[in-house]
Design an enzyme around this catalytic site. Structure first.
Site, PDB file in Angstrom:
ATOM      1  N   ASP A 127       0.859  -1.145  -0.007  1.00  0.00           N
ATOM      2  CA  ASP A 127       0.031   0.065   0.197  1.00  0.00           C
ATOM      3  C   ASP A 127       0.765   1.241   0.144  1.00  0.00           C
ATOM      4  O   ASP A 127       1.686   1.295   0.814  1.00  0.00           O
ATOM      5  CB  ASP A 127      -0.899   0.039   1.290  1.00  0.00           C
ATOM      6  CG  ASP A 127      -2.031  -0.911   1.052  1.00  0.00           C
ATOM      7  OD1 ASP A 127      -1.922  -1.952   0.335  1.00  0.00           O
ATOM      8  OD2 ASP A 127      -2.969  -0.785   1.923  1.00  0.00           O
ATOM      9  N   ASP A 159     -15.329  -3.460   0.753  1.00  0.00           N
ATOM     10  CA  ASP A 159     -14.760  -3.161   1.900  1.00  0.00           C
ATOM     11  C   ASP A 159     -16.113  -2.858   2.927  1.00  0.00           C
ATOM     12  O   ASP A 159     -16.746  -2.183   2.684  1.00  0.00           O
ATOM     13  CB  ASP A 159     -14.008  -1.881   1.815  1.00  0.00           C
ATOM     14  CG  ASP A 159     -12.910  -1.837   0.576  1.00  0.00           C
ATOM     15  OD1 ASP A 159     -12.340  -3.162   0.603  1.00  0.00           O
ATOM     16  OD2 ASP A 159     -12.549  -1.016   0.009  1.00  0.00           O
TER      17      ASP A 159
HETATM   18  O1  LIG Z   1      -6.200  -1.103   1.698  1.00  0.00           O
HETATM   19  C1  LIG Z   1      -6.128  -0.418   2.469  1.00  0.00           C
HETATM   20  O2  LIG Z   1      -5.432  -0.286   3.573  1.00  0.00           O
HETATM   21  C2  LIG Z   1      -7.104   0.808   2.243  1.00  0.00           C
HETATM   22  C3  LIG Z   1      -7.369   1.867   3.360  1.00  0.00           C
HETATM   23  C4  LIG Z   1      -8.101   2.747   3.088  1.00  0.00           C
HETATM   24  C5  LIG Z   1      -8.843   3.125   1.913  1.00  0.00           C
HETATM   25  C6  LIG Z   1      -8.557   2.106   0.714  1.00  0.00           C
HETATM   26  C7  LIG Z   1      -7.817   1.030   1.209  1.00  0.00           C
HETATM   27  N1  LIG Z   1      -7.584   0.155   0.312  1.00  0.00           N
HETATM   28  C8  LIG Z   1      -8.238  -0.157  -0.877  1.00  0.00           C
HETATM   29  O3  LIG Z   1      -8.462   1.066  -1.843  1.00  0.00           O
HETATM   30  C9  LIG Z   1      -9.206   0.330  -2.877  1.00  0.00           C
HETATM   31  C10 LIG Z   1     -10.451   1.149  -3.237  1.00  0.00           C
HETATM   32  O4  LIG Z   1      -9.925   2.467  -3.842  1.00  0.00           O
HETATM   33  P1  LIG Z   1     -11.059   2.935  -4.707  1.00  0.00           P
HETATM   34  O5  LIG Z   1     -12.243   3.471  -3.683  1.00  0.00           O
HETATM   35  O6  LIG Z   1     -11.605   2.282  -6.005  1.00  0.00           O
HETATM   36  O7  LIG Z   1     -10.575   4.595  -5.229  1.00  0.00           O
HETATM   37  C11 LIG Z   1      -9.760  -0.894  -2.425  1.00  0.00           C
HETATM   38  O8  LIG Z   1      -8.859  -1.806  -3.006  1.00  0.00           O
HETATM   39  C12 LIG Z   1      -9.467  -0.762  -0.969  1.00  0.00           C
HETATM   40  O9  LIG Z   1      -9.455  -2.131  -0.434  1.00  0.00           O
END
Ligand SMILES: O=C(O)c1ccccc1N[C@@H]1O[C@H](COP(=O)(O)O)[C@@H](O)[C@H]1O
Length: 243
Positions: A11, A130
């Site tokens: 990340d 999520d």
């Molecule tokens: O992976 C993380 O720890 C995380 C923490 C906070 C926010 C998002 C996180 N991860 C990942 O981000 C993508 C979603 O991105 P979007 O909403 O499409 O812009 C998804 O894989 C989350 O699991």
């Protein structure tokens, strides 16, 4: 038993590999250069890397070029996510050569666009669900995103190939995966599920491997690897032994 895939996570926030606790901005521990981290997982035998642009997920910036260079430097499959929300960001993500992208916010806020992306790109698109309880979260897990099972039914009907299911309350906490949630999601969809959130030990890997028969295809592993709870080769060896 089918072999459980392991996807070590990288990340990225502000150009660095980080781990958050429960996705909270500001809770990060930094682990240095994302390329070094990804190459280390590859050297350790990873077949996949789960690569996330956290700044894009939070809508506060982008690490797009950096992530593209990481994907380009790896020989293993990459699942790329964070901030993929429109044609332009989707095209840029796919053009990195990643194996698949993971849509989060867009699947909740732009269902028609997401359905088109699924129709056009098939299994190069996964949807990240999520979850807190049975409620979904969007925009860096800061916004309410609807009901899990309604969304899952809609995405199934649209042909979504795969789901990445994260229990937000477990993510980055080393408290063990939410096996009940995974069982419930697998019972509600015929599509494969990648588990995410909470893995802390080889026993957790063993428990997740025990769910491959019901549809858990793989697991993202983050904090546990960075914190040295076990090594990736140990975990990979275990998945081989259990298969
Ligand atoms: O992976 C993380 O720890 C995380 C923490 C906070 C926010 C998002 C996180 N991860 C990942 O981000 C993508 C979603 O991105 P979007 O909403 O499409 O812009 C998804 O894989 C989350 O699991």
């Amino acid at each position: 038993m089918t072999k459980l895939q392991l996807l070590p996570a990288v990340d990225v926030a502000d150009g660095l590999a980080v781990r958050l606790v429960q996705g909270e901005a500001g809770s990060e521990t930094s682990y240095g250069d994302p390329l070094e981290a990804a190459l280390a997982w590859q050297r350790d035998g990873a077949e996949w890397v789960h690569l996330v642009d956290l700044d894009a997920a939070f809508g506060r910036g982008s690490n797009r070029e950096l992530l593209a260079s990481v994907v380009g430097a790896l020989d293993v499959d990459v699942e790329l996510s964070g901030g993929i929300r429109d044609d332009e960001s989707l095209a840029a993500a796919l053009a990195t050569g990643c194996r698949r992208v993971n849509l989060g916010t867009a699947a909740l806020e732009s269902p028609e666009w997401c359905a088109r992306a699924i129709a056009e790109h098939g299994d190069r698109v996964a949807v990240g669900l999520d979850v807190r309880g049975t409620r979904l979260a969007a925009r860096g897990w800061t916004q309410e995103g609807g009901e899990l099972y309604e969304t899952l039914a809609r995405l199934d009907a649209e042909g979504c190939a795969r789901y990445v299911v994260t229990d937000i309350t477990k993510d980055g906490t080393l408290r063990g995966p939410n096996l009940d949630l995974l069982r419930e999601v697998c019972a509600a969809t015929p599509r494969p599920v990648i588990a995410s959130g909470g893995v802390s030990s080889l026993d957790d890997i063993r428990a997740l491997a025990g769910l491959t028969g019901i549809g858990v295809e793989g697991s993202i592993v983050g904090k546990a690897l960075y914190a040295g709870q076990f090594t990736l080769p140990e975990a990979l060896r275990l998945t081989e032994e259990l298969a």
